[in-house]
Design a protein around this motif. Sequence first.
Motif, PDB file in Angstrom:
ATOM      1  N   LEU A 125      38.113  39.784  34.150  1.00  0.00           N
ATOM      2  CA  LEU A 125      39.069  40.679  34.710  1.00  0.00           C
ATOM      3  C   LEU A 125      39.265  40.132  36.245  1.00  0.00           C
ATOM      4  O   LEU A 125      38.086  40.011  36.801  1.00  0.00           O
ATOM      5  CB  LEU A 125      38.940  41.963  34.680  1.00  0.00           C
ATOM      6  N   ILE A 126      40.328  40.154  36.987  1.00  0.00           N
ATOM      7  CA  ILE A 126      40.550  39.704  38.194  1.00  0.00           C
ATOM      8  C   ILE A 126      41.121  41.077  38.824  1.00  0.00           C
ATOM      9  O   ILE A 126      42.337  41.238  38.524  1.00  0.00           O
ATOM     10  CB  ILE A 126      41.338  38.418  38.214  1.00  0.00           C
ATOM     11  N   LEU A 127      40.523  41.593  39.894  1.00  0.00           N
ATOM     12  CA  LEU A 127      41.177  42.512  40.655  1.00  0.00           C
ATOM     13  C   LEU A 127      41.211  42.099  42.082  1.00  0.00           C
ATOM     14  O   LEU A 127      40.218  41.579  42.838  1.00  0.00           O
ATOM     15  CB  LEU A 127      40.052  43.791  40.547  1.00  0.00           C
ATOM     16  N   THR A 128      42.253  42.476  42.482  1.00  0.00           N
ATOM     17  CA  THR A 128      42.822  41.762  43.871  1.00  0.00           C
ATOM     18  C   THR A 128      42.807  43.108  44.755  1.00  0.00           C
ATOM     19  O   THR A 128      43.621  44.132  44.530  1.00  0.00           O
ATOM     20  CB  THR A 128      44.217  40.989  44.003  1.00  0.00           C
ATOM     21  N   THR A 146      38.900  50.544  41.293  1.00  0.00           N
ATOM     22  CA  THR A 146      40.171  50.908  40.660  1.00  0.00           C
ATOM     23  C   THR A 146      41.376  50.128  41.015  1.00  0.00           C
ATOM     24  O   THR A 146      41.405  49.834  42.183  1.00  0.00           O
ATOM     25  CB  THR A 146      40.591  52.487  40.953  1.00  0.00           C
ATOM     26  N   ASP A 147      42.208  49.796  40.090  1.00  0.00           N
ATOM     27  CA  ASP A 147      43.179  48.957  40.340  1.00  0.00           C
ATOM     28  C   ASP A 147      44.476  49.500  39.673  1.00  0.00           C
ATOM     29  O   ASP A 147      44.695  49.663  38.517  1.00  0.00           O
ATOM     30  CB  ASP A 147      43.209  47.593  39.616  1.00  0.00           C
ATOM     31  N   ASP A 148      45.339  49.969  40.569  1.00  0.00           N
ATOM     32  CA  ASP A 148      46.308  50.841  40.134  1.00  0.00           C
ATOM     33  C   ASP A 148      47.458  50.204  39.263  1.00  0.00           C
ATOM     34  O   ASP A 148      47.964  50.586  38.316  1.00  0.00           O
ATOM     35  CB  ASP A 148      47.058  52.004  41.249  1.00  0.00           C
ATOM     36  N   LEU A 149      47.546  49.030  40.013  1.00  0.00           N
ATOM     37  CA  LEU A 149      48.628  48.041  39.292  1.00  0.00           C
ATOM     38  C   LEU A 149      48.313  47.669  37.783  1.00  0.00           C
ATOM     39  O   LEU A 149      49.360  47.791  37.025  1.00  0.00           O
ATOM     40  CB  LEU A 149      48.818  46.819  40.130  1.00  0.00           C
ATOM     41  N   LEU A 152      43.319  49.749  35.911  1.00  0.00           N
ATOM     42  CA  LEU A 152      42.150  49.605  35.505  1.00  0.00           C
ATOM     43  C   LEU A 152      40.924  50.483  36.279  1.00  0.00           C
ATOM     44  O   LEU A 152      41.427  50.512  37.380  1.00  0.00           O
ATOM     45  CB  LEU A 152      41.671  48.074  35.488  1.00  0.00           C
ATOM     46  N   GLU A 153      40.179  51.003  35.735  1.00  0.00           N
ATOM     47  CA  GLU A 153      38.984  51.407  36.465  1.00  0.00           C
ATOM     48  C   GLU A 153      37.692  50.979  35.678  1.00  0.00           C
ATOM     49  O   GLU A 153      37.459  51.235  34.626  1.00  0.00           O
ATOM     50  CB  GLU A 153      38.911  52.946  36.063  1.00  0.00           C
ATOM     51  N   ILE A 154      36.767  50.356  36.911  1.00  0.00           N
ATOM     52  CA  ILE A 154      35.726  49.898  36.378  1.00  0.00           C
ATOM     53  C   ILE A 154      34.481  50.574  36.962  1.00  0.00           C
ATOM     54  O   ILE A 154      34.567  50.515  38.160  1.00  0.00           O
ATOM     55  CB  ILE A 154      35.585  48.288  36.602  1.00  0.00           C
TER      56      ILE A 154
END
Length: 174
Positions: A125-128, A146-149, A152-154
């Motif tokens: 997974l790539i979170l920016t 957390t990535d709203d786009l 995802l929540e890790i």
Amino acid sequence: MQTETFWQLGSSNPDNASHFARISRWWAELSGQEVIWRQRLIPPNGDLSVLNWEPQRFDETILFETAETRGITLYWRKSGSTDERNTTPHKLALDHLHQRLYIFPRSQQEVVIQVGIPEQVYRSLILTNPQIERSTSGKDQILTLTDDLQQLEIKISFGAENFDQLKRLLGVDN
């Protein structure tokens, strides 16, 4: 440790018999395991390095009920089947590192079979620029990304030692 073991029918190598015994033990340990069975045509120039071992249409994932050797023949039975299958090789190559056996059947000199234990595949997974939150649960430190786009929540739970390692990697003093 030796990373590859080779055996060849009729070889004058003094270790040929012990190599076959090592390969036979590995083969027997496949009993009760899921294996991937891939078969490829050997190129006319014999260069095996050009073979594509990526999954293809006729590759199989098989649960071996039994796997054994008798003489120089490799025997196996698929789970749920009463039919015993076999192949007699003229050459074997065991890659210990990747847990793959390359079988060169006597009956089909233009074919090589790869039998191996499935590799674990990790999903990446790539979170920016995710939102970052730190919390505590007992002695553990919890990092939430957390990535709203991507919606995802890790949550990553770190023990004290791993959290200290993370801080060192990030160059943080406290």
